[in-house]
Design a protein around this motif. Structure first.
Motif, PDB file in Angstrom:
ATOM      1  N   SER A 127       0.817  -1.207   0.000  1.00 38.28           N
ATOM      2  CA  SER A 127       0.000   0.000   0.000  1.00 38.28           C
ATOM      3  C   SER A 127       0.858   1.268   0.000  1.00 38.28           C
ATOM      4  O   SER A 127       2.044   1.245  -0.344  1.00 38.28           O
ATOM      5  CB  SER A 127      -0.957  -0.043   1.194  1.00 38.28           C
ATOM      6  OG  SER A 127      -1.959   0.927   1.102  1.00 38.28           O
ATOM      7  N   ASP A 128       0.251   2.399   0.369  1.00 37.01           N
ATOM      8  CA  ASP A 128       0.984   3.662   0.402  1.00 37.01           C
ATOM      9  C   ASP A 128       2.088   3.634   1.447  1.00 37.01           C
ATOM     10  O   ASP A 128       3.152   4.224   1.251  1.00 37.01           O
ATOM     11  CB  ASP A 128       0.021   4.815   0.691  1.00 37.01           C
ATOM     12  CG  ASP A 128       0.715   6.162   0.753  1.00 37.01           C
ATOM     13  OD1 ASP A 128       1.278   6.579  -0.280  1.00 37.01           O
ATOM     14  OD2 ASP A 128       0.702   6.800   1.816  1.00 37.01           O
TER      15      ASP A 128
ATOM     16  N   ASP B 296       3.612  12.199  -0.024  1.00 34.67           N
ATOM     17  CA  ASP B 296       2.600  11.191   0.250  1.00 34.67           C
ATOM     18  C   ASP B 296       1.260  11.780  -0.191  1.00 34.67           C
ATOM     19  O   ASP B 296       0.720  12.659   0.455  1.00 34.67           O
ATOM     20  CB  ASP B 296       2.606  10.870   1.748  1.00 34.67           C
ATOM     21  CG  ASP B 296       1.462   9.956   2.173  1.00 34.67           C
ATOM     22  OD1 ASP B 296       0.626   9.602   1.325  1.00 34.67           O
ATOM     23  OD2 ASP B 296       1.400   9.614   3.370  1.00 34.67           O
TER      24      ASP B 296
ATOM     25  N   THR C  89      -1.639   9.943  -1.028  1.00 35.80           N
ATOM     26  CA  THR C  89      -2.565   8.815  -1.178  1.00 35.80           C
ATOM     27  C   THR C  89      -4.026   9.216  -1.221  1.00 35.80           C
ATOM     28  O   THR C  89      -4.827   8.552  -1.867  1.00 35.80           O
ATOM     29  CB  THR C  89      -2.325   7.761  -0.079  1.00 35.80           C
ATOM     30  OG1 THR C  89      -2.931   6.536  -0.461  1.00 35.80           O
ATOM     31  CG2 THR C  89      -2.870   8.210   1.265  1.00 35.80           C
TER      32      THR C  89
ATOM     33  N   THR D 251       3.651   9.145  -3.856  1.00 33.66           N
ATOM     34  CA  THR D 251       3.144   7.810  -3.536  1.00 33.66           C
ATOM     35  C   THR D 251       1.637   7.878  -3.284  1.00 33.66           C
ATOM     36  O   THR D 251       1.117   8.878  -2.809  1.00 33.66           O
ATOM     37  CB  THR D 251       3.825   7.228  -2.278  1.00 33.66           C
ATOM     38  OG1 THR D 251       3.410   7.958  -1.115  1.00 33.66           O
ATOM     39  CG2 THR D 251       5.342   7.278  -2.395  1.00 33.66           C
TER      40      THR D 251
ATOM     41  N   SER E  97      -2.053   4.955  -2.796  1.00 30.44           N
ATOM     42  CA  SER E  97      -2.611   3.606  -2.848  1.00 30.44           C
ATOM     43  C   SER E  97      -3.980   3.682  -3.507  1.00 30.44           C
ATOM     44  O   SER E  97      -4.744   4.608  -3.238  1.00 30.44           O
ATOM     45  CB  SER E  97      -2.734   3.006  -1.438  1.00 30.44           C
ATOM     46  OG  SER E  97      -3.483   3.854  -0.590  1.00 30.44           O
TER      47      SER E  97
ATOM     48  N   GLY F  86       0.844  -0.441  -3.500  1.00 29.98           N
ATOM     49  CA  GLY F  86       1.117   0.986  -3.560  1.00 29.98           C
ATOM     50  C   GLY F  86       1.592   1.375  -4.946  1.00 29.98           C
ATOM     51  O   GLY F  86       1.966   0.524  -5.761  1.00 29.98           O
TER      52      GLY F  86
END
Length: 374
Positions: free
Chosen positions: A74-75, A169, A171, A188, A190, A202
Motif C-alpha cells: 500500500s501507500d 505522500d 494517497t 506515492t 494507494s 502501492g
C-alpha cells in the motif's frame, strides 16, 4: 424525546476514508479475470501490469520521463521504500500536520536515525509555515492530511531550482486534487483511497531527478528486498514496466484497471477532481447552515475535498453515540474521526461517492445531533 427520521437514506452508506467506496455502478462480475491463475511474469501478466501503469501515467497527465511503478504494502510500503532508498545524503525537512506525516518523522529519526532533520509541523486543522522549507534539503510532506482534513493549497512553497528531492505522500489526493507534477520528485499513493480499489498495493511515481539520486547514492543501512529500486548501481527499470518486485494480486490489479477505465469514461482526472469538489460543496453548505458542526480545517482554502474532518459541539461520548446511531440505521458507516485525531467525524467525499448520497446524508446528521442532545 424522539425526532422524526428523514425519509430518504443514501443509496450507498459507505463513507469510509480508506478503503473507500467502490465506484458507482461497480460490479465485481464485470472485472477482467483472464489473468487469474496465470503468472504475473507471463506475457499476459506483464502486459496487464504495464497497461495499469501506462493508463495511470496517461490519465494523470504525467510529464515525459516520469516513471510509475506498482509496489508492495500500500501507500505505507511505497513511502517506506522511497525513504529507505533515497534519504541520507542531504538534510531532511519533514512537514506534517497530522498522524501519518508525524509517523514518517518517527521513521526518519528513530529507524533510519538521520541526524539532520528539521520538523515543520502544525496541530490538527492547521498548516505549518511551509516557507521554512529549504530548497537545498530533501522535503517530505503529505499533500492531503487524511486524518486532519487539511491539504496544502498549492505547490508554490517548492522551489523550481531546488537541489533536494520532494517526496510527497499523496494517497488521498491523487485523482482528486490538482497535482503540480513538475514540483514533485516522488509521489506515492494507494489505489484503495480515491479510486476505491482493493488494498495491499502501492504506487510510486518518480521524476527523472530520482533516478540520478538512486544511481549516485547508496544508503548506509541494509535494504530489504522489497525496498530495493536499484541493482548493480542502476535503476531497476522492470519495476516501471510491469515486472513487480514481488507477486501482486492480479485480481486487485483488475479491480484497479476497472477504476481507471471509469475515470476515463467520466472525462479523465479533471472530471474526477470536479466531482470531489462538488461533493465537498454539499458539506460546506450544511456546515454554513448549522452552528453545531464545523470543519476541522481552520480555513476554507486548506479544507480537504476527500477526507473531510468535522468537529461537533458534543461531548466525546455523545459523538460516539451519534456515529453509532447512523451506523445502526445503515445510513453512514465508518465516519468516526481517526483514532489519533480530535473527536469528531470524517466523511469521505472522493469521486466514488455520489453527490446524491451526501445530500441524503445531511438531514440524518441533523437527526442524529438532535437525538443525542435530547
Amino acid at each position: 424525546m424522539s425526532f422524526t427520521e428523514p425519509n430518504n437514506k443514501p443509496a450507498n452508506p459507505n463513507f469510509s476514508s480508506g478503503p473507500c467506496a467502490k465506484r458507482p455502478g461497480y460490479d465485481i462480475n464485470q472485472l477482467d479475470i483472464s489473468t487469474l491463475g496465470r503468472s504475473h511474469r507471463s506475457n499476459v501478466g506483464k502486459a496487464t501490469l504495464q497497461k495499469a501503469i501506462s493508463d495511470t501515467a496517461e490519465i494523470l497527465q504525467l510529464p515525459a520521463g516520469y516513471r510509475v511503478g506498482i509496489v508492495p504494502a500500500s501507500d505505507t510500503g511505497a513511502m517506506e521504500m522511497v525513504m529507505w532508498s533515497l534519504l541520507g545524503p542531504r538534510e531532511v525537512d519533514i512537514c506534517y500536520w497530522e498522524s501519518f506525516g508525524q509517523g514518517w518523522y518517527g521513521d526518519i529519526t528513530k529507524q533510519l536515525k538521520i541526524e539532520k532533520v528539521n520538523e515543520i509541523f502544525a496541530d490538527y486543522g492547521k498548516l505549518p509555515d511551509l516557507s521554512k522549507v529549504n530548497p537545498k534539503n530533501d522535503c517530505i510532506f503529505t499533500w492531503n492530511g487524511t486524518t486532519s482534513g487539511v491539504k496544502v493549497e498549492n505547490g508554490d512553497f517548492i522551489a523550481d531550482d531546488r537541489e533536494g528531492l520532494t517526496i510527497c505522500d499523496a494517497t488521498s489526493a491523487v485523482f482528486a486534487m490538482d497535482m503540480p507534477w513538475e514540483k514533485l520528485d516522488v509521489t506515492t499513493f494507494s489505489w484503495q483511497k480515491v479510486l476505491g480499489g482493493e488494498g495491499g498495493h502501492g504506487i510510486i511515481i518518480l521524476s527523472p531527478r530520482v533516478a540520478e539520486r538512486l544511481e549516485s547514492y547508496t544508503p548506509s543501512w541494509p535494504l530489504p528486498k522489497i525496498f530495493r529500486l536499484t541493482a548493480g548501481g542502476k535503476l531497476i527499470e522492470g519495476i516501471f514496466t510491469g515486472a513487480t518486485i514481488n507477486t501482486p494480486s492480479m485480481l486487485c490489479v483488475s479491480d484497479y484497471q476497472d477504476a481507471l477505465n471509469w475515470i476515463k469514461s467520466m472525462g479523465g482526472v479533471s472530471a474526477s477532481i470536479k466531482k470531489s469538489q462538488q461533493n465537498l460543496a454539499v458539506l460546506s453548505k450544511f456546515v454554513a447552515e448549522n452552528d453545531w458542526i464545523h470543519f476541522l480545517a481552520e480555513k476554507e482554502s486548506i479544507c480537504s475535498n476527500t477526507s473531510v474532518c468535522l468537529s461537533l459541539d458534543l461531548s466525546g461520548d455523545k459523538i460516539k453515540a451519534f456515529i453509532k446511531l447512523l451506523a445502526d440505521k445503515q445510513v453512514a458507516f465508518d465516519i468516526g474521526a481517526y483514532k489519533d485525531a480530535p473527536s469528531g467525524l470524517r466523511i469521505w467525499c472522493g469521486s466514488t461517492v455520489e453527490q446524491s448520497d451526501l445530500e441524503a446524508l445531511m438531514p440524518w446528521l441533523t437527526w442524529a445531533y438532535q437525538s443525542v442532545q435530547a
